[in-house]
Design a protein around this motif. Structure first.
Motif, PDB file in Angstrom:
ATOM      1  N   GLY A 349      36.712  31.633  42.256  1.00  0.00           N
ATOM      2  CA  GLY A 349      36.710  30.863  41.020  1.00  0.00           C
ATOM      3  C   GLY A 349      35.320  30.618  40.473  1.00  0.00           C
ATOM      4  N   ALA A 350      34.368  30.276  41.343  1.00  0.00           N
ATOM      5  CA  ALA A 350      33.005  30.008  40.875  1.00  0.00           C
ATOM      6  C   ALA A 350      32.387  31.258  40.255  1.00  0.00           C
ATOM      7  CB  ALA A 350      32.144  29.509  42.034  1.00  0.00           C
ATOM      8  N   VAL A 351      32.621  32.419  40.875  1.00  0.00           N
ATOM      9  CA  VAL A 351      32.087  33.669  40.332  1.00  0.00           C
ATOM     10  C   VAL A 351      32.743  33.987  38.990  1.00  0.00           C
ATOM     11  CG1 VAL A 351      31.822  36.139  40.761  1.00  0.00           C
ATOM     12  CG2 VAL A 351      31.577  34.516  42.635  1.00  0.00           C
ATOM     13  N   THR A 352      34.030  33.677  38.849  1.00  0.00           N
ATOM     14  CA  THR A 352      34.710  33.901  37.577  1.00  0.00           C
ATOM     15  C   THR A 352      34.070  33.087  36.466  1.00  0.00           C
ATOM     16  OG1 THR A 352      36.795  34.337  38.721  1.00  0.00           O
ATOM     17  CG2 THR A 352      36.919  33.737  36.392  1.00  0.00           C
ATOM     18  N   VAL A 353      33.801  31.815  36.736  1.00  0.00           N
ATOM     19  CA  VAL A 353      33.189  30.952  35.721  1.00  0.00           C
ATOM     20  C   VAL A 353      31.797  31.456  35.351  1.00  0.00           C
ATOM     21  CG1 VAL A 353      32.369  28.622  35.250  1.00  0.00           C
ATOM     22  CG2 VAL A 353      34.528  28.958  36.456  1.00  0.00           C
ATOM     23  N   ILE A 354      30.980  31.766  36.365  1.00  0.00           N
ATOM     24  CA  ILE A 354      29.613  32.225  36.097  1.00  0.00           C
ATOM     25  C   ILE A 354      29.629  33.544  35.333  1.00  0.00           C
ATOM     26  CG2 ILE A 354      27.482  33.004  37.176  1.00  0.00           C
ATOM     27  CD1 ILE A 354      28.067  31.034  39.441  1.00  0.00           C
ATOM     28  N   ALA A 355      30.496  34.480  35.759  1.00  0.00           N
ATOM     29  CA  ALA A 355      30.565  35.776  35.089  1.00  0.00           C
ATOM     30  C   ALA A 355      30.993  35.627  33.634  1.00  0.00           C
ATOM     31  CB  ALA A 355      31.536  36.694  35.835  1.00  0.00           C
ATOM     32  N   ALA A 356      31.981  34.786  33.372  1.00  0.00           N
ATOM     33  CA  ALA A 356      32.438  34.588  31.997  1.00  0.00           C
ATOM     34  C   ALA A 356      31.344  33.963  31.138  1.00  0.00           C
ATOM     35  CB  ALA A 356      33.695  33.721  31.986  1.00  0.00           C
ATOM     36  N   LEU A 357      30.614  33.000  31.679  1.00  0.00           N
ATOM     37  CA  LEU A 357      29.532  32.371  30.918  1.00  0.00           C
ATOM     38  C   LEU A 357      28.418  33.365  30.615  1.00  0.00           C
ATOM     39  CD1 LEU A 357      29.276  28.900  32.706  1.00  0.00           C
ATOM     40  CD2 LEU A 357      30.276  29.391  30.468  1.00  0.00           C
ATOM     41  N   VAL A 358      28.025  34.150  31.617  1.00  0.00           N
ATOM     42  CA  VAL A 358      26.963  35.138  31.408  1.00  0.00           C
ATOM     43  C   VAL A 358      27.416  36.214  30.420  1.00  0.00           C
ATOM     44  CG1 VAL A 358      25.579  36.915  32.527  1.00  0.00           C
ATOM     45  CG2 VAL A 358      25.912  34.716  33.647  1.00  0.00           C
ATOM     46  N   GLY A 359      28.655  36.699  30.571  1.00  0.00           N
ATOM     47  CA  GLY A 359      29.159  37.708  29.651  1.00  0.00           C
ATOM     48  C   GLY A 359      29.239  37.206  28.226  1.00  0.00           C
ATOM     49  N   ALA A 360      29.689  35.960  28.042  1.00  0.00           N
ATOM     50  CA  ALA A 360      29.762  35.390  26.693  1.00  0.00           C
ATOM     51  C   ALA A 360      28.372  35.211  26.099  1.00  0.00           C
ATOM     52  CB  ALA A 360      30.505  34.058  26.731  1.00  0.00           C
ATOM     53  N   ALA A 361      27.391  34.842  26.930  1.00  0.00           N
ATOM     54  CA  ALA A 361      26.031  34.683  26.417  1.00  0.00           C
ATOM     55  C   ALA A 361      25.415  36.014  26.013  1.00  0.00           C
ATOM     56  CB  ALA A 361      25.158  34.005  27.477  1.00  0.00           C
ATOM     57  N   LEU A 362      25.764  37.086  26.706  1.00  0.00           N
ATOM     58  CA  LEU A 362      25.174  38.390  26.409  1.00  0.00           C
ATOM     59  C   LEU A 362      25.867  39.098  25.257  1.00  0.00           C
ATOM     60  CD1 LEU A 362      24.557  39.771  30.018  1.00  0.00           C
ATOM     61  CD2 LEU A 362      22.875  38.855  28.421  1.00  0.00           C
ATOM     62  N   LEU A 363      27.206  39.159  25.289  1.00  0.00           N
ATOM     63  CA  LEU A 363      27.947  39.963  24.312  1.00  0.00           C
ATOM     64  C   LEU A 363      29.039  39.193  23.590  1.00  0.00           C
ATOM     65  CD1 LEU A 363      28.337  43.285  26.351  1.00  0.00           C
ATOM     66  CD2 LEU A 363      26.683  42.806  24.542  1.00  0.00           C
ATOM     67  N   GLY A 364      29.034  37.879  23.682  1.00  0.00           N
ATOM     68  CA  GLY A 364      30.037  37.104  22.968  1.00  0.00           C
ATOM     69  C   GLY A 364      31.412  37.240  23.600  1.00  0.00           C
ATOM     70  N   VAL A 365      32.440  37.334  22.733  1.00  0.00           N
ATOM     71  CA  VAL A 365      33.817  37.423  23.211  1.00  0.00           C
ATOM     72  C   VAL A 365      34.031  38.688  24.035  1.00  0.00           C
ATOM     73  CG1 VAL A 365      36.236  37.541  22.489  1.00  0.00           C
ATOM     74  CG2 VAL A 365      34.648  36.050  21.278  1.00  0.00           C
ATOM     75  N   VAL A 366      33.442  39.798  23.593  1.00  0.00           N
ATOM     76  CA  VAL A 366      33.588  41.062  24.327  1.00  0.00           C
ATOM     77  C   VAL A 366      32.994  40.932  25.729  1.00  0.00           C
ATOM     78  CG1 VAL A 366      32.976  43.502  24.355  1.00  0.00           C
ATOM     79  CG2 VAL A 366      33.610  42.402  22.210  1.00  0.00           C
ATOM     80  N   ALA A 368      32.711  38.178  27.473  1.00  0.00           N
ATOM     81  CA  ALA A 368      33.593  37.336  28.282  1.00  0.00           C
ATOM     82  C   ALA A 368      34.805  38.103  28.775  1.00  0.00           C
ATOM     83  CB  ALA A 368      34.036  36.118  27.465  1.00  0.00           C
ATOM     84  N   LEU A 369      35.323  39.017  27.946  1.00  0.00           N
ATOM     85  CA  LEU A 369      36.482  39.813  28.353  1.00  0.00           C
ATOM     86  C   LEU A 369      36.134  40.796  29.466  1.00  0.00           C
ATOM     87  CD1 LEU A 369      38.048  40.633  24.857  1.00  0.00           C
ATOM     88  CD2 LEU A 369      38.764  38.885  26.476  1.00  0.00           C
ATOM     89  N   LEU A 370      34.946  41.382  29.393  1.00  0.00           N
ATOM     90  CA  LEU A 370      34.559  42.406  30.368  1.00  0.00           C
ATOM     91  C   LEU A 370      33.881  41.820  31.605  1.00  0.00           C
ATOM     92  CD1 LEU A 370      33.085  45.091  27.938  1.00  0.00           C
ATOM     93  CD2 LEU A 370      35.449  44.781  28.677  1.00  0.00           C
ATOM     94  N   ALA A 371      33.619  40.511  31.589  1.00  0.00           N
ATOM     95  CA  ALA A 371      32.828  39.922  32.674  1.00  0.00           C
ATOM     96  C   ALA A 371      33.563  39.932  34.002  1.00  0.00           C
ATOM     97  CB  ALA A 371      32.437  38.483  32.301  1.00  0.00           C
ATOM     98  N   ILE A 372      34.848  39.572  33.998  1.00  0.00           N
ATOM     99  CA  ILE A 372      35.578  39.435  35.262  1.00  0.00           C
ATOM    100  C   ILE A 372      35.771  40.778  35.962  1.00  0.00           C
ATOM    101  CG2 ILE A 372      37.759  38.706  36.288  1.00  0.00           C
ATOM    102  CD1 ILE A 372      37.875  36.477  34.277  1.00  0.00           C
ATOM    103  N   PRO A 373      36.245  41.846  35.285  1.00  0.00           N
ATOM    104  CA  PRO A 373      36.340  43.119  36.005  1.00  0.00           C
ATOM    105  C   PRO A 373      34.985  43.656  36.448  1.00  0.00           C
ATOM    106  CG  PRO A 373      36.832  43.409  33.675  1.00  0.00           C
ATOM    107  CD  PRO A 373      36.819  41.939  33.934  1.00  0.00           C
ATOM    108  N   THR A 374      33.947  43.400  35.666  1.00  0.00           N
ATOM    109  CA  THR A 374      32.608  43.831  36.083  1.00  0.00           C
ATOM    110  C   THR A 374      32.167  43.080  37.334  1.00  0.00           C
ATOM    111  OG1 THR A 374      32.038  44.292  33.774  1.00  0.00           O
ATOM    112  CG2 THR A 374      30.224  44.086  35.339  1.00  0.00           C
ATOM    113  N   ALA A 375      32.411  41.771  37.354  1.00  0.00           N
ATOM    114  CA  ALA A 375      32.073  40.986  38.545  1.00  0.00           C
ATOM    115  C   ALA A 375      32.877  41.445  39.754  1.00  0.00           C
ATOM    116  CB  ALA A 375      32.321  39.492  38.274  1.00  0.00           C
ATOM    117  N   ALA A 376      34.147  41.775  39.547  1.00  0.00           N
ATOM    118  CA  ALA A 376      34.969  42.274  40.652  1.00  0.00           C
ATOM    119  C   ALA A 376      34.417  43.589  41.202  1.00  0.00           C
ATOM    120  CB  ALA A 376      36.413  42.454  40.189  1.00  0.00           C
ATOM    121  N   ALA A 377      33.983  44.485  40.304  1.00  0.00           N
ATOM    122  CA  ALA A 377      33.416  45.756  40.751  1.00  0.00           C
ATOM    123  C   ALA A 377      32.123  45.547  41.531  1.00  0.00           C
ATOM    124  CB  ALA A 377      33.168  46.663  39.548  1.00  0.00           C
ATOM    125  N   LEU A 378      31.257  44.654  41.042  1.00  0.00           N
ATOM    126  CA  LEU A 378      30.005  44.386  41.753  1.00  0.00           C
ATOM    127  C   LEU A 378      30.254  43.749  43.111  1.00  0.00           C
ATOM    128  CD1 LEU A 378      27.785  43.088  38.808  1.00  0.00           C
ATOM    129  CD2 LEU A 378      27.755  45.344  39.892  1.00  0.00           C
TER     130      LEU A 378
END
Length: 393
Positions: A349-366, A368-378
């Motif tokens: 859960g903590a990684v999900t929150v951090i990944a979504a926040l970082v993804g939203a800060a970098l690319l906005g909504v897109v 945030a959408l791609l953050a969780i699968p990217t975090a899972a792959a890493l």
């Protein structure tokens, strides 16, 4: 004819013929240099010369040239950033449609090419049906919401707390003037021309993403094979297995997010018809489904929006909406989402929150959408490569 008298200061010169005779007859005289003949080209380019002297000037020059080249390449990447985002989104969507292709391969016994054709036709048919049947209904209901918004503001103003807040800041009057003007899109996008350009840009991006998604889906196996061949032969099998697992996880997440959003939209549609908001049910359900795709905050935003419209229509409807979405979000978070995503991603859960926040800060909504699968792959690569290597030491 007799030459003149010669004295001690006069140089005695020999005739030309005598000098030639002396050169020919003298055995110790050096031979005249002869120009070497040009050697025939045999493919050999000569021996390596001595390396250049590593002076501070040479090091600084090539270092500065490398910095300039890196800056130039970085500027090129930034300039094509929007195009790269479209490509990445298309690849994620293609990975999300790949489970459907493999389903038709397993269950229907179709070859992959025919399975891809079936999925492509299904996607295009769904988009066409949505455009023809749903979009006009959503447009009419959005127009109805816009017409009724000033009345909802009047009803909200009757609340005592809202009146106190409005007396201090005058929010209701400003919102009423803004809503009565009806120029939301013009204010947001910069006038009629801005609206037209925004619509054309959205349509163009949708078309590009659709075409790229279909292309990546049809050539997914070929693309993966070409990328895997870049790895050394000794590690190619492991790289292939890891790559297939990442693609499978991304595809499972995308398709799972679509299923979760579809459940939220359909449930909201039925609920809104039941409680008496059928006039806006399709538009609001579509908004809820669309926002539910956004991790963490999307479902909450959709619930707050529908609840606010419910309170503006009638307090009982607003209370019913608040209770319904409070219960449904718990059901979605603890029952629907874990069951759908259990086989796709395994992210704390903590990684999900951090990944979504970082993804939203970098690319906005897109992002945030791609953050969780990217975090899972890493995370998977870290566990399978870094952690296992550390355990082996």
């Amino acid at each position: 004819m007799t030459s003149g008298p010669s004295g001690p200061g006069t140089a005695q010169q020999d005739p030309p013929g005598d000098r030639a005779a002396l050169r020919v007859e003298d055995p110790e005289a050096p031979a005249a240099p002869v120009a070497p003949a040009h050697p025939a080209y045999d493919g050999h380019l000569g021996e390596l010369g001595a390396p250049l002297r590593r002076s501070p000037f040479v090091i600084g020059f090539f270092g500065g040239l490398g910095v300039f080249l890196a800056w130039w390449l970085g500027d090129l990447v930034v300039s094509i950033g929007p195009t790269l985002v479209l490509v990445v989104v298309s690849m994620f969507l293609a990975a999300g449609l790949d489970p459907a292709v493999r389903f038709f391969e397993r269950r229907a016994g179709l070859r992959r090419s025919w399975a891809v054709v079936v999925v492509i036709v299904g996607v295009l048919a769904a988009l066409t049906l949505f455009t023809v049947a749903i979009v006009p209904v959503i447009s009419d209901q959005v127009a109805s919401i816009t017409r009724n918004a000033p009345g909802w503001l009047d009803s909200l103003q009757e609340n005592q707390r809202v009146q106190e807040f409005d007396e201090k800041y005058g929010v209701i009057d400003k919102v009423r003037e803004y809503v009565a003007g009806g120029d939301y899109a013009g204010g947001i996008f910069g006038g009629v021309l801005g609206v037209g350009l925004a619509v054309l840009s959205a349509l163009a991006n949708t078309f590009v993403v659709t075409v790229l998604t279909l292309y990546f889906l049809s050539s997914l196996q070929t693309t993966k094979t070409a990328l895997y061949r870049l790895a050394p032969d000794s590690r190619r099998d492991r790289v292939t297995r890891l790559g297939d697992r990442i693609v499978e996880g991304v595809g499972g997440y995308v398709s799972g997010a679509f299923i979760v959003a579809l459940c939220a939209g359909l449930t909201s549609l039925v609920f809104l018809f039941v409680i008496g908001l059928g006039e806006y049910a399709v538009a609001l359900a579509f908004v809820v489904a669309l926002l539910d795709v956004i991790p963490m905050i999307g479902a909450t935003i959709g619930a707050v929006l529908v609840t606010a419209i419910g309170f503006a229509t009638e307090p009982k409807i607003g209370i019913a909406c608040a209770i319904f979405y409070l219960v449904y979000q718990q059901l979605e978070n603890y029952v629907i989402y874990p069951r759908v995503m259990s086989r796709a991603v395994d992210v704390p859960g903590a990684v999900t929150v951090i990944a979504a926040l970082v993804g939203a800060a970098l690319l906005g909504v897109v992002g945030a959408l791609l953050a969780i699968p990217t975090a899972a792959a890493l995370l998977m690569l870290t566990r399978e490569v870094v952690v296992r290597r550390q355990d082996a030491r």
